[in-house]
Design a protein around this motif. Structure first.
Motif, PDB file in Angstrom:
ATOM      1  N   GLU A  72       0.703  -1.166   0.056  1.00  0.00           N
ATOM      2  CA  GLU A  72       0.129   0.014  -0.008  1.00  0.00           C
ATOM      3  C   GLU A  72       0.915   1.115  -0.116  1.00  0.00           C
ATOM      4  OE1 GLU A  72      -2.554  -0.230   3.367  1.00  0.00           O
ATOM      5  OE2 GLU A  72      -3.704  -1.990   2.442  1.00  0.00           O
ATOM      6  N   GLN A  73       1.963   1.331   0.828  1.00  0.00           N
ATOM      7  CA  GLN A  73       2.940   2.466   0.752  1.00  0.00           C
ATOM      8  C   GLN A  73       3.434   2.479  -0.666  1.00  0.00           C
ATOM      9  OE1 GLN A  73       5.660   1.419   3.995  1.00  0.00           O
ATOM     10  NE2 GLN A  73       4.170   2.387   5.556  1.00  0.00           N
ATOM     11  N   GLU A  74       3.995   1.525  -1.069  1.00  0.00           N
ATOM     12  CA  GLU A  74       4.684   1.687  -2.489  1.00  0.00           C
ATOM     13  C   GLU A  74       3.574   2.176  -3.607  1.00  0.00           C
ATOM     14  OE1 GLU A  74       7.838   1.513  -5.349  1.00  0.00           O
ATOM     15  OE2 GLU A  74       7.725   1.683  -3.236  1.00  0.00           O
ATOM     16  N   ALA A  75       2.595   1.623  -3.370  1.00  0.00           N
ATOM     17  CA  ALA A  75       1.391   2.130  -4.374  1.00  0.00           C
ATOM     18  C   ALA A  75       0.922   3.376  -4.313  1.00  0.00           C
ATOM     19  CB  ALA A  75       0.034   1.251  -4.197  1.00  0.00           C
ATOM     20  N   GLN A  76       0.933   3.768  -2.966  1.00  0.00           N
ATOM     21  CA  GLN A  76       0.871   5.359  -2.784  1.00  0.00           C
ATOM     22  C   GLN A  76       1.757   6.215  -3.319  1.00  0.00           C
ATOM     23  OE1 GLN A  76       0.222   5.502   1.665  1.00  0.00           O
ATOM     24  NE2 GLN A  76      -2.026   4.480   1.536  1.00  0.00           N
ATOM     25  N   ARG A  77       2.962   5.899  -3.112  1.00  0.00           N
ATOM     26  CA  ARG A  77       4.405   6.526  -3.733  1.00  0.00           C
ATOM     27  C   ARG A  77       3.918   6.692  -5.074  1.00  0.00           C
ATOM     28  NH1 ARG A  77       8.512   5.868  -6.260  1.00  0.00           N
ATOM     29  NH2 ARG A  77       8.201   3.604  -6.795  1.00  0.00           N
ATOM     30  N   ILE A  78       3.815   5.550  -5.956  1.00  0.00           N
ATOM     31  CA  ILE A  78       3.652   5.397  -7.237  1.00  0.00           C
ATOM     32  C   ILE A  78       2.620   6.533  -7.699  1.00  0.00           C
ATOM     33  CG2 ILE A  78       2.961   4.356  -9.138  1.00  0.00           C
ATOM     34  CD1 ILE A  78       4.445   1.678  -7.907  1.00  0.00           C
ATOM     35  N   ILE A  79       1.492   6.423  -7.041  1.00  0.00           N
ATOM     36  CA  ILE A  79       0.288   7.332  -7.317  1.00  0.00           C
ATOM     37  C   ILE A  79       0.749   8.723  -6.970  1.00  0.00           C
ATOM     38  CG2 ILE A  79      -2.056   8.050  -6.935  1.00  0.00           C
ATOM     39  CD1 ILE A  79      -2.360   5.231  -6.155  1.00  0.00           C
ATOM     40  N   ALA A  80       1.220   9.137  -6.274  1.00  0.00           N
ATOM     41  CA  ALA A  80       1.915  10.404  -5.810  1.00  0.00           C
ATOM     42  C   ALA A  80       2.677  11.026  -6.799  1.00  0.00           C
ATOM     43  CB  ALA A  80       2.560  10.473  -4.404  1.00  0.00           C
ATOM     44  N   GLU A  81       3.534  10.230  -7.412  1.00  0.00           N
ATOM     45  CA  GLU A  81       4.606  10.660  -8.447  1.00  0.00           C
ATOM     46  C   GLU A  81       4.020  10.917  -9.595  1.00  0.00           C
ATOM     47  OE1 GLU A  81       7.603   7.646  -8.715  1.00  0.00           O
ATOM     48  OE2 GLU A  81       8.724   8.600  -7.025  1.00  0.00           O
ATOM     49  N   ALA A  82       2.763  10.123  -9.796  1.00  0.00           N
ATOM     50  CA  ALA A  82       2.265  10.319 -11.326  1.00  0.00           C
ATOM     51  C   ALA A  82       1.234  11.500 -11.100  1.00  0.00           C
ATOM     52  CB  ALA A  82       1.177   9.098 -11.482  1.00  0.00           C
ATOM     53  N   GLU A  83       0.756  11.681  -9.966  1.00  0.00           N
ATOM     54  CA  GLU A  83      -0.220  13.121  -9.784  1.00  0.00           C
ATOM     55  C   GLU A  83       0.951  14.168 -10.079  1.00  0.00           C
ATOM     56  OE1 GLU A  83      -3.984  11.284  -7.303  1.00  0.00           O
ATOM     57  OE2 GLU A  83      -1.997  12.388  -6.073  1.00  0.00           O
ATOM     58  N   ALA A  84       1.892  14.266  -9.218  1.00  0.00           N
ATOM     59  CA  ALA A  84       2.900  15.355  -9.318  1.00  0.00           C
ATOM     60  C   ALA A  84       3.249  15.317 -10.806  1.00  0.00           C
ATOM     61  CB  ALA A  84       4.152  15.198  -8.340  1.00  0.00           C
ATOM     62  N   ALA A  85       3.657  14.647 -11.645  1.00  0.00           N
ATOM     63  CA  ALA A  85       3.762  14.737 -12.890  1.00  0.00           C
ATOM     64  C   ALA A  85       2.770  15.342 -13.836  1.00  0.00           C
ATOM     65  CB  ALA A  85       4.597  13.421 -13.325  1.00  0.00           C
ATOM     66  N   PHE A  86       1.582  14.755 -13.639  1.00  0.00           N
ATOM     67  CA  PHE A  86       0.807  15.358 -14.096  1.00  0.00           C
ATOM     68  C   PHE A  86       0.465  16.979 -13.910  1.00  0.00           C
ATOM     69  CE2 PHE A  86      -3.972  16.665 -14.583  1.00  0.00           C
ATOM     70  CZ  PHE A  86      -4.282  16.092 -15.784  1.00  0.00           C
ATOM     71  N   ASP A  87       0.592  17.196 -12.919  1.00  0.00           N
ATOM     72  CA  ASP A  87       0.299  18.565 -12.533  1.00  0.00           C
ATOM     73  C   ASP A  87       1.316  19.486 -13.129  1.00  0.00           C
ATOM     74  OD1 ASP A  87      -1.767  17.965 -10.818  1.00  0.00           O
ATOM     75  OD2 ASP A  87      -0.631  18.138  -8.828  1.00  0.00           O
ATOM     76  N   VAL A  88       2.558  19.028 -13.128  1.00  0.00           N
ATOM     77  CA  VAL A  88       3.645  19.736 -13.658  1.00  0.00           C
ATOM     78  C   VAL A  88       3.476  19.825 -15.241  1.00  0.00           C
ATOM     79  CG1 VAL A  88       6.269  19.761 -14.374  1.00  0.00           C
ATOM     80  CG2 VAL A  88       5.482  19.341 -12.044  1.00  0.00           C
ATOM     81  N   GLU A  89       2.920  18.888 -16.051  1.00  0.00           N
ATOM     82  CA  GLU A  89       2.781  18.896 -17.303  1.00  0.00           C
ATOM     83  C   GLU A  89       1.513  19.522 -17.680  1.00  0.00           C
ATOM     84  OE1 GLU A  89       2.567  14.637 -18.510  1.00  0.00           O
ATOM     85  OE2 GLU A  89       4.755  14.384 -17.827  1.00  0.00           O
ATOM     86  N   ASN A  90       0.575  19.707 -16.796  1.00  0.00           N
ATOM     87  CA  ASN A  90      -0.430  20.483 -17.262  1.00  0.00           C
ATOM     88  C   ASN A  90      -0.896  21.736 -16.319  1.00  0.00           C
ATOM     89  OD1 ASN A  90      -1.859  18.317 -19.077  1.00  0.00           O
ATOM     90  ND2 ASN A  90      -1.084  17.135 -17.542  1.00  0.00           N
ATOM     91  N   ALA A  91       0.112  22.433 -15.963  1.00  0.00           N
ATOM     92  CA  ALA A  91       0.067  23.329 -15.112  1.00  0.00           C
ATOM     93  C   ALA A  91      -0.820  24.457 -15.854  1.00  0.00           C
ATOM     94  CB  ALA A  91       1.442  24.019 -14.771  1.00  0.00           C
TER      95      ALA A  91
END
Length: 233
Positions: A72-91
């Motif tokens: 669960e911790q690793e999945a949360q890390r993966i999701i957090a990185e994906a969301e952060a990358a999306f926010d940067v790309e679509n700022a």
């Protein structure tokens, strides 16, 4: 096997994690999923299988809980990185809908190296002269390269190829294992089978109404070994 009891206000999850003593390891051997094709340009091979170091005396129930929490911790890390990358790309694209993510977890299964010759023993191994007294061969659980072990999981996880470390001879019995060499004039080698438990999980991404695999990964922990001595000549 040792079963952890709840202590005070701590949750069972907290107690098990405290007993494990360590968080997710930085060591992440690569894994490959057989029979899978990429979706939306995402490679489904070469994902990370994160290693967790755990107390081998934990009960099977507590070990399963530890693996679940770490997954669960690793999945949360993966999701957090994906969301952060999306926010940067679509700022600057305020109208772009942010993807949503969900995770499916599989049941753990064993993965063993099988009995493998410990690396670094030379051509013939170790020999003790008759009457000189018994000797020993010492080995660490890693340092001798890696091998790929395929673990078959049900849908949607598929077959998972996990890279496991192989043992290597050492000069002293530190944190590894040993076998005794008799003083009979024969040459001997040490063989070791390392046993692991692997828990798979899949992170899904839903974007523009379409759900697809975003990441396949797993959690791996060492849970035992067996050793053997073989006479070479």
């Amino acid at each position: 096997m040792r079963k952890i009891e709840d202590e005070g206000s701590l949750s069972r999850r907290d107690v098990v994690l405290a007993a494990a003593g360590l968080s997710l390891s930085c060591f992440a051997p690569t894994v490959a999923f057989a029979g899978e094709e990429a979706e939306e340009g995402k490679a489904l091979s070469g994902e990370e299988c994160v290693e967790v170091y755990a107390d081998s005396t934990l009960s099977s129930e507590d070990m399963d809980l530890l693996l679940q929490v770490k997954a669960e911790q690793e999945a949360q890390r993966i999701i957090a990185e994906a969301e952060a990358a999306f926010d940067v790309e679509n700022a600057r694209a305020s109208t772009t809908s942010r993807p949503t993510y969900s995770t499916v977890y599989g049941s753990p299964k064993p993965a063993n190296t099988g009995s493998k010759e410990v690396a670094g023993q030379g051509r013939w191994g170790t020999r003790m002269e008759p009457g000189s007294g018994k000797g020993s061969i010492h080995a660490a659980f890693s340092g001798g390269g890696t091998m790929n072990v395929t673990v078959a999981f049900p849908t949607p996880f598929g077959s998972l190829g996990v890279s496991l470390p192989l043992p290597k001879k050492t000069t002293a019995a530190l944190a590894g294992v040993s076998v005794t060499v008799p003083d009979d004039g024969h040459w001997y080698k040490m063989y070791l089978n390392a046993m692991y438990t692997v828990k798979p999980f899949v992170v899904y991404e839903k974007k523009n109404g379409k759900k697809s695999v975003y990441r396949r990964s797993c959690i791996r922990t060492f849970n035992g070994h067996s050793v053997a001595r073989k006479k070479i000549k």
